[in-house]
Scaffold this motif. Structure first.
Motif, PDB file in Angstrom:
ATOM      1  N   GLN A  71     -13.033   2.588  -7.172  1.00 46.14           N
ATOM      2  CA  GLN A  71     -12.854   1.967  -8.486  1.00 46.14           C
ATOM      3  C   GLN A  71     -11.948   2.820  -9.369  1.00 46.14           C
ATOM      4  O   GLN A  71     -11.059   2.296 -10.058  1.00 46.14           O
ATOM      5  CB  GLN A  71     -14.214   1.771  -9.163  1.00 46.14           C
ATOM      6  CG  GLN A  71     -15.098   0.717  -8.513  1.00 46.14           C
ATOM      7  CD  GLN A  71     -16.456   0.628  -9.180  1.00 46.14           C
ATOM      8  OE1 GLN A  71     -17.024   1.630  -9.606  1.00 46.14           O
ATOM      9  NE2 GLN A  71     -16.987  -0.585  -9.282  1.00 46.14           N
ATOM     10  N   CYS A  72     -12.166   4.116  -9.350  1.00 48.06           N
ATOM     11  CA  CYS A  72     -11.343   5.017 -10.161  1.00 48.06           C
ATOM     12  C   CYS A  72      -9.893   5.013  -9.696  1.00 48.06           C
ATOM     13  O   CYS A  72      -8.966   5.066 -10.523  1.00 48.06           O
ATOM     14  CB  CYS A  72     -11.905   6.433 -10.101  1.00 48.06           C
ATOM     15  SG  CYS A  72     -13.419   6.686 -11.061  1.00 48.06           S
ATOM     16  N   ARG A  73      -9.672   4.935  -8.392  1.00 47.71           N
ATOM     17  CA  ARG A  73      -8.298   4.911  -7.890  1.00 47.71           C
ATOM     18  C   ARG A  73      -7.545   3.687  -8.410  1.00 47.71           C
ATOM     19  O   ARG A  73      -6.393   3.782  -8.834  1.00 47.71           O
ATOM     20  CB  ARG A  73      -8.304   4.920  -6.358  1.00 47.71           C
ATOM     21  CG  ARG A  73      -8.529   6.297  -5.757  1.00 47.71           C
ATOM     22  CD  ARG A  73      -8.555   6.242  -4.252  1.00 47.71           C
ATOM     23  NE  ARG A  73      -8.625   7.596  -3.680  1.00 47.71           N
ATOM     24  CZ  ARG A  73      -9.164   7.876  -2.516  1.00 47.71           C
ATOM     25  NH1 ARG A  73      -9.700   6.902  -1.775  1.00 47.71           N
ATOM     26  NH2 ARG A  73      -9.182   9.118  -2.065  1.00 47.71           N
ATOM     27  N   THR A  74      -8.189   2.537  -8.383  1.00 52.84           N
ATOM     28  CA  THR A  74      -7.523   1.330  -8.879  1.00 52.84           C
ATOM     29  C   THR A  74      -7.337   1.392 -10.388  1.00 52.84           C
ATOM     30  O   THR A  74      -6.295   0.986 -10.913  1.00 52.84           O
ATOM     31  CB  THR A  74      -8.325   0.079  -8.482  1.00 52.84           C
ATOM     32  OG1 THR A  74      -8.491   0.047  -7.057  1.00 52.84           O
ATOM     33  CG2 THR A  74      -7.588  -1.190  -8.905  1.00 52.84           C
ATOM     34  N   LEU A  75      -8.327   1.930 -11.093  1.00 56.95           N
ATOM     35  CA  LEU A  75      -8.204   2.067 -12.537  1.00 56.95           C
ATOM     36  C   LEU A  75      -7.041   2.996 -12.900  1.00 56.95           C
ATOM     37  O   LEU A  75      -6.222   2.672 -13.773  1.00 56.95           O
ATOM     38  CB  LEU A  75      -9.501   2.616 -13.125  1.00 56.95           C
ATOM     39  CG  LEU A  75      -9.467   2.905 -14.629  1.00 56.95           C
ATOM     40  CD1 LEU A  75      -9.324   1.613 -15.425  1.00 56.95           C
ATOM     41  CD2 LEU A  75     -10.715   3.665 -15.066  1.00 56.95           C
TER      42      LEU A  75
END
Length: 277
Positions: free
Chosen positions: A236-240
């Motif tokens: 999730q953090c990577r996409t954010l």
């Protein structure tokens, strides 16, 4: 910086360093973005020069001083001068130790992860005020809402970025995991391989959040060497993070070389990641 501003910034740095009793006759540009990074010779100090409106210099210096004192792998201030910002001709100048690069320039994943783990351990012991990672997400969201600052962004792409920033920012915030002080942008451009080991630079982006937010900035292989990372939260953090840096590239004032081509590539990656999710 444009040519005139960069020349003035260089002259200001040389003037400040000379006034401090260090020999400074020449400057080599190492990086030119929102700040100008210079290697000043023959004293061999590193100067970071920003417009005087930049108000994070004192925060960055104090944080660097405390982290180096705790043995964390961050670039040290120049020990030959007082650790403070210096103002000259509309610029604020900070002075740092210059580290000669070694080969390979990017540390292997295991060394990268070990250094980041040490940095996070040291940061957990610090009680300093810092923005939350969601404050930075909100900055990107405001940019997406400002058509005047992002006039070239297509409506469908604007909607994709805005929705990704909103939904993933909320999901990560509501995850409920441990949060701490973070580097904020420990990507390879902010990591030095030196003869004294790995060093992180540019502490101005420090914020609070889960360690996975920092890991999302590092190459994918690094996470495999970082113990305890939550894989779902990391994705999730990577996409954010990808949505955030894509948003910056659409700012009309962005000057990153090839930034729009990168933005187009990243939009496709975001579209794939969000459709798979």
């Amino acid at each position: 910086m444009d040519g005139t501003q960069a020349s003035r910034a260089t002259a200001a740095a040389l003037s400040v360093v000379s006034s401090l009793g260090l020999p400074a006759a020449d400057a080599v540009v190492l990086n030119d973005s929102n700040k100008l990074t210079l290697r000043l010779l023959p004293c061999d100090t590193l100067a970071r020069v920003a417009p005087v409106t930049d108000q994070v210099a004192r925060f960055e210096i104090e944080l660097a001083r405390r982290l180096t004192g705790a043995g964390c792998p961050v670039a040290a201030l120049d020990p030959r001068v007082e650790p403070r910002p210096y103002e000259r001709d509309g610029f604020v100048i900070t002075l740092w130790t210059y580290y000669a690069p070694v080969t390979p320039a990017e540390p292997p994943p295991g060394a990268y992860a070990a250094a980041l783990t040490r940095l996070h351990t040291g940061m957990r012991a610090l009680d300093v005020p810092a923005p939350h990672f969601t404050d930075r997400v909100a900055q990107a969201e405001r940019l997406m809402a400002d058509h005047a600052r992002t006039p070239d962004l297509a409506d469908a792409d604007r909607a994709l970025l805005a929705d990704t920033l909103r939904t993933l920012g909320a999901a990560i915030r509501e995850h409920g995991g441990a949060e701490q002080l973070l580097h904020g942008e420990p990507h390879p451009g902010n990591v030095l391989s030196t003869d004294r080991g790995v060093r992180f630079i540019d502490l101005e982006t420090c914020c609070r959040g889960p360690v996975e937010f920092d890991l999302a900035h590092a190459p994918d292989e690094v996470a495999g060497h970082y113990a305890g990372a939550d894989r779902t939260l990391l994705e999730q953090c990577r996409t954010l993070v990808l949505a955030m840096i894509t948003a910056w590239r659409w700012d009309r004032d962005d000057r990153l070389p090839g930034g729009r081509a990168l933005a187009a590539e990243w939009l496709e990656r975001i579209r794939t990641a969000t459709s798979d999710g």
